[in-house]
Write a protein that holds these residues in place. Structure first.
Motif, PDB file in Angstrom:
ATOM      1  N   GLY A   1       2.802   8.317   7.351  1.00 42.42           N
ATOM      2  CA  GLY A   1       4.139   8.781   7.742  1.00 42.42           C
ATOM      3  C   GLY A   1       5.206   8.331   6.762  1.00 42.42           C
ATOM      4  O   GLY A   1       6.047   9.130   6.319  1.00 42.42           O
ATOM      5  N   ALA A   2       5.167   7.059   6.400  1.00 47.78           N
ATOM      6  CA  ALA A   2       6.141   6.551   5.423  1.00 47.78           C
ATOM      7  C   ALA A   2       5.950   7.244   4.083  1.00 47.78           C
ATOM      8  O   ALA A   2       6.926   7.583   3.405  1.00 47.78           O
ATOM      9  CB  ALA A   2       5.998   5.034   5.279  1.00 47.78           C
ATOM     10  N   GLY A   3       4.695   7.467   3.716  1.00 48.73           N
ATOM     11  CA  GLY A   3       4.415   8.151   2.454  1.00 48.73           C
ATOM     12  C   GLY A   3       4.985   9.555   2.418  1.00 48.73           C
ATOM     13  O   GLY A   3       5.586   9.966   1.430  1.00 48.73           O
ATOM     14  N   ILE A   4       4.794  10.286   3.498  1.00 49.10           N
ATOM     15  CA  ILE A   4       5.315  11.655   3.568  1.00 49.10           C
ATOM     16  C   ILE A   4       6.834  11.660   3.392  1.00 49.10           C
ATOM     17  O   ILE A   4       7.380  12.432   2.594  1.00 49.10           O
ATOM     18  CB  ILE A   4       4.938  12.326   4.910  1.00 49.10           C
ATOM     19  N   VAL A   5       7.508  10.808   4.126  1.00 42.69           N
ATOM     20  CA  VAL A   5       8.967  10.779   4.083  1.00 42.69           C
ATOM     21  C   VAL A   5       9.464  10.325   2.715  1.00 42.69           C
ATOM     22  O   VAL A   5      10.365  10.946   2.124  1.00 42.69           O
ATOM     23  CB  VAL A   5       9.526   9.887   5.213  1.00 42.69           C
ATOM     24  N   LEU A   6       8.870   9.270   2.157  1.00 47.25           N
ATOM     25  CA  LEU A   6       9.327   8.752   0.870  1.00 47.25           C
ATOM     26  C   LEU A   6       9.015   9.701  -0.281  1.00 47.25           C
ATOM     27  O   LEU A   6       9.855   9.899  -1.166  1.00 47.25           O
ATOM     28  CB  LEU A   6       8.719   7.370   0.618  1.00 47.25           C
TER      29      LEU A   6
ATOM     30  N   ALA B   1       0.832  -1.207   0.000  1.00 47.16           N
ATOM     31  CA  ALA B   1       0.000   0.000   0.000  1.00 47.16           C
ATOM     32  C   ALA B   1       0.862   1.251   0.000  1.00 47.16           C
ATOM     33  O   ALA B   1       0.596   2.205  -0.741  1.00 47.16           O
ATOM     34  CB  ALA B   1      -0.945  -0.006   1.205  1.00 47.16           C
ATOM     35  N   ILE B   2       1.897   1.250   0.815  1.00 50.75           N
ATOM     36  CA  ILE B   2       2.800   2.400   0.902  1.00 50.75           C
ATOM     37  C   ILE B   2       3.504   2.626  -0.434  1.00 50.75           C
ATOM     38  O   ILE B   2       3.560   3.750  -0.947  1.00 50.75           O
ATOM     39  CB  ILE B   2       3.819   2.214   2.045  1.00 50.75           C
ATOM     40  N   VAL B   3       4.039   1.556  -1.014  1.00 53.20           N
ATOM     41  CA  VAL B   3       4.762   1.679  -2.287  1.00 53.20           C
ATOM     42  C   VAL B   3       3.844   2.224  -3.382  1.00 53.20           C
ATOM     43  O   VAL B   3       4.220   3.138  -4.130  1.00 53.20           O
ATOM     44  CB  VAL B   3       5.374   0.320  -2.705  1.00 53.20           C
ATOM     45  N   MET B   4       2.635   1.705  -3.472  1.00 51.57           N
ATOM     46  CA  MET B   4       1.710   2.159  -4.517  1.00 51.57           C
ATOM     47  C   MET B   4       1.291   3.616  -4.303  1.00 51.57           C
ATOM     48  O   MET B   4       1.178   4.376  -5.260  1.00 51.57           O
ATOM     49  CB  MET B   4       0.491   1.242  -4.582  1.00 51.57           C
ATOM     50  N   GLU B   5       1.084   3.990  -3.054  1.00 48.82           N
ATOM     51  CA  GLU B   5       0.706   5.381  -2.769  1.00 48.82           C
ATOM     52  C   GLU B   5       1.852   6.334  -3.108  1.00 48.82           C
ATOM     53  O   GLU B   5       1.631   7.412  -3.651  1.00 48.82           O
ATOM     54  CB  GLU B   5       0.301   5.513  -1.296  1.00 48.82           C
ATOM     55  N   VAL B   6       3.062   5.933  -2.807  1.00 49.07           N
ATOM     56  CA  VAL B   6       4.230   6.769  -3.106  1.00 49.07           C
ATOM     57  C   VAL B   6       4.412   6.910  -4.619  1.00 49.07           C
ATOM     58  O   VAL B   6       4.679   8.011  -5.117  1.00 49.07           O
ATOM     59  CB  VAL B   6       5.496   6.199  -2.425  1.00 49.07           C
ATOM     60  N   ILE B   7       4.241   5.827  -5.346  1.00 46.97           N
ATOM     61  CA  ILE B   7       4.336   5.891  -6.806  1.00 46.97           C
ATOM     62  C   ILE B   7       3.261   6.830  -7.356  1.00 46.97           C
ATOM     63  O   ILE B   7       3.544   7.711  -8.182  1.00 46.97           O
ATOM     64  CB  ILE B   7       4.212   4.483  -7.425  1.00 46.97           C
ATOM     65  N   ALA B   8       2.029   6.656  -6.893  1.00 52.10           N
ATOM     66  CA  ALA B   8       0.920   7.485  -7.389  1.00 52.10           C
ATOM     67  C   ALA B   8       1.143   8.961  -7.079  1.00 52.10           C
ATOM     68  O   ALA B   8       0.995   9.821  -7.954  1.00 52.10           O
ATOM     69  CB  ALA B   8      -0.398   7.011  -6.781  1.00 52.10           C
TER      70      ALA B   8
END
Length: 108
Positions: free
Chosen positions: A65-70, A10-17
């Motif tokens: 949180g991970a999304g913000i940082v990445l 979920a985190i990886v896909m959100e960061v890509i998007a």
């Protein structure tokens, strides 16, 4: 599959998007726009799988949180976004908060 793996997906896909939003130019460019739509759809699907047993507050804190940082790191590398000491400290606090919340999830 462990819920932490679904959360990671979920985190990886959100960061890509999110990272492709700028490239989509307000959804005027088809391929980046398609990546955004598929990425967010996948992110929410994987998050829903993680939430089968994970507490929603903990999962969301880690995810956001991970999304913000990445995303900030990608913006720094790809788009040349400047990060000052306050921005770096704030990201450190976000990471610390998510870690502490995750550690406390099984208590209380």
């Amino acid at each position: 599959m462990p819920n932490s793996v679904w959360l990671l997906f979920a985190i990886v896909m959100e960061v890509i998007a999110t990272s492709c939003l700028k490239a989509s130019s307000g959804f005027t460019r088809p391929w980046p726009s398609l990546v955004v739509v598929i990425g967010y759809g996948s992110a929410f699907y994987f998050l829903s799988l993680a939430l089968r047993t994970m507490p929603v507050g903990v999962a969301y804190a880690i995810w956001s949180g991970a999304g913000i940082v990445l995303v900030t790191a990608i913006a720094w590398i790809i788009y040349g976004q400047k990060l000052d000491a306050i921005a770096l400290a704030a990201m450190g606090l976000i990471i610390a908060g998510a870690v502490i919340l995750n550690m406390r999830a099984g208590h209380g």
